[in-house]
Design an enzyme around this catalytic site. Structure first.
Site, PDB file in Angstrom:
ATOM      1  N   GLU A  81       0.805  -1.223   0.000  1.00  0.00           N
ATOM      2  CA  GLU A  81       0.000   0.000   0.000  1.00  0.00           C
ATOM      3  C   GLU A  81       0.845   1.283   0.000  1.00  0.00           C
ATOM      4  O   GLU A  81       0.375   2.319   0.447  1.00  0.00           O
ATOM      5  CB  GLU A  81      -0.952  -0.006   1.200  1.00  0.00           C
ATOM      6  CG  GLU A  81      -2.027  -1.070   1.094  1.00  0.00           C
ATOM      7  CD  GLU A  81      -3.180  -0.798   2.059  1.00  0.00           C
ATOM      8  OE1 GLU A  81      -4.237  -0.367   1.604  1.00  0.00           O
ATOM      9  OE2 GLU A  81      -2.979  -1.006   3.278  1.00  0.00           O
ATOM     10  N   HIS A 100      -0.680   5.597   7.648  1.00  0.00           N
ATOM     11  CA  HIS A 100      -1.824   4.747   7.305  1.00  0.00           C
ATOM     12  C   HIS A 100      -2.006   3.724   8.421  1.00  0.00           C
ATOM     13  O   HIS A 100      -1.031   3.089   8.848  1.00  0.00           O
ATOM     14  CB  HIS A 100      -1.594   4.041   5.968  1.00  0.00           C
ATOM     15  CG  HIS A 100      -2.631   2.997   5.679  1.00  0.00           C
ATOM     16  ND1 HIS A 100      -3.976   3.300   5.609  1.00  0.00           N
ATOM     17  CD2 HIS A 100      -2.537   1.654   5.474  1.00  0.00           C
ATOM     18  CE1 HIS A 100      -4.654   2.186   5.366  1.00  0.00           C
ATOM     19  NE2 HIS A 100      -3.810   1.182   5.288  1.00  0.00           N
ATOM     20  N   HIS A 102      -4.946   0.868  10.617  1.00  0.00           N
ATOM     21  CA  HIS A 102      -6.188   0.097  10.669  1.00  0.00           C
ATOM     22  C   HIS A 102      -6.792   0.147  12.078  1.00  0.00           C
ATOM     23  O   HIS A 102      -7.488  -0.781  12.469  1.00  0.00           O
ATOM     24  CB  HIS A 102      -5.928  -1.375  10.314  1.00  0.00           C
ATOM     25  CG  HIS A 102      -5.283  -1.587   8.979  1.00  0.00           C
ATOM     26  ND1 HIS A 102      -4.574  -2.722   8.673  1.00  0.00           N
ATOM     27  CD2 HIS A 102      -5.238  -0.819   7.870  1.00  0.00           C
ATOM     28  CE1 HIS A 102      -4.121  -2.646   7.420  1.00  0.00           C
ATOM     29  NE2 HIS A 102      -4.502  -1.490   6.919  1.00  0.00           N
ATOM     30  N   HIS A 170     -11.669  -0.394   6.306  1.00  0.00           N
ATOM     31  CA  HIS A 170     -10.228  -0.595   6.184  1.00  0.00           C
ATOM     32  C   HIS A 170      -9.441   0.157   7.261  1.00  0.00           C
ATOM     33  O   HIS A 170      -8.702  -0.452   8.033  1.00  0.00           O
ATOM     34  CB  HIS A 170      -9.824  -0.167   4.768  1.00  0.00           C
ATOM     35  CG  HIS A 170      -8.380  -0.314   4.435  1.00  0.00           C
ATOM     36  ND1 HIS A 170      -7.893  -0.146   3.162  1.00  0.00           N
ATOM     37  CD2 HIS A 170      -7.296  -0.585   5.199  1.00  0.00           C
ATOM     38  CE1 HIS A 170      -6.592  -0.333   3.153  1.00  0.00           C
ATOM     39  NE2 HIS A 170      -6.215  -0.589   4.384  1.00  0.00           N
TER      40      HIS A 170
HETATM   41 MN    MN Z   1      -4.185  -0.885   4.905  1.00  0.00          MN
END
Ligand code: MN
Length: 247
Positions: A81, A100, A102, A170
């Protein structure tokens, strides 16, 4: 005398520290990542190879072009990603660091109609509104991961001029004018989500006003109060904080 290489080394140290902080604070686990724009090349970013953030050391940091290609030939396995980071840096010249995550407590707000609003003063950096990006809108059924440049660009469009974008089912992506700023918003966003969720069970909730968010946004990310938090997080994570001048 400071050489460009010293500056790069210090930036890499801070990025390693950010990896350890985010792992230690529970913002990332085996997955999730943090990057910075390359201090000497505006069109590159620095990111770990594919590795859990808790395990990242300076040797694991590599440079990538904004389209996600590694700068060095034969560099080790990258994060799938990494396009999240490239997309944001490409579309937002003001952004110096990207996270980023989760984080569990944020996820309910990615799949419901209830907006994630700032309700605690420490999370004001998230902004008055947090958009939700749904990969399905433009890409149909996928594995939900941002695995190519088009998807990264689309996510960056979803972020727009905001600080944070939620990703349906996500997680979230946060963008900062500095590494300190993006770490701070990433640490406090999940706390804000948890507190909002608790408060919604008690009844109507009062969020921070646009005026309050605006006043708080004037805090200098390099101020002593911010450095105090960075030192604290580094101490808890067992890593040297580096220098406040570089954050
Ligand atoms: Mn991810």
């Amino acid at each position: 005398m400071t050489t460009p290489n010293d500056k790069l080394e210090r930036s890499i140290h801070l990025l390693v520290a950010a990896n350890r902080i985010l792992a230690n604070e529970g913002v990332v686990d085996a997955y999730g990542h943090v990057s910075i724009r390359h201090p000497h090349h505006h069109d590159q970013f620095l990111l770990s190879r594919s590795l859990s953030p808790e395990l990242v050391t300076a040797q694991d940091i590599f440079a990538y072009h904004l389209d996600g290609r590694a700068v060095m030939e034969n560099s080790p396995n990258p994060y799938l990603e990494r396009f999240i980071h490239g997309g944001v840096y490409k579309n937002r010249p003001d952004i110096q660091a990207v996270v980023h995550s989760h984080a569990d407590s944020v996820l309910p707000f990615t799949i419901s109609q209830t907006p994630l609003k700032p309700v605690i003063h420490t999370a004001s950096d998230m902004g008055v509104e947090v958009p939700v990006w749904d990969i399905q809108d433009h890409f149909g059924d996928t594995n939900l991961l941002v695995t190519n440049e088009d998807q990264g660009d689309d996510l960056a469009q979803g972020l727009g001029e905001h600080k944070v974008v939620l990703m349906r089912g996500h997680g979230f992506t946060a963008a900062g004018r500095s590494l300190m700023e993006v770490v701070k918003v990433s640490v406090y966003l999940p706390k804000n989500a948890k507190i909002l969720m608790d408060a919604l069970r008690l009844g109507p909730v009062k969020a921070l006003t646009a005026g309050e968010v605006e006043i708080r946004s004037k805090v200098d990310p390099k101020s002593p109060q911010m450095w105090r938090a960075w030192e604290f997080w580094c101490s808890k994570a067992g890593i040297a904080p580096g220098s406040s001048q570089d954050l």
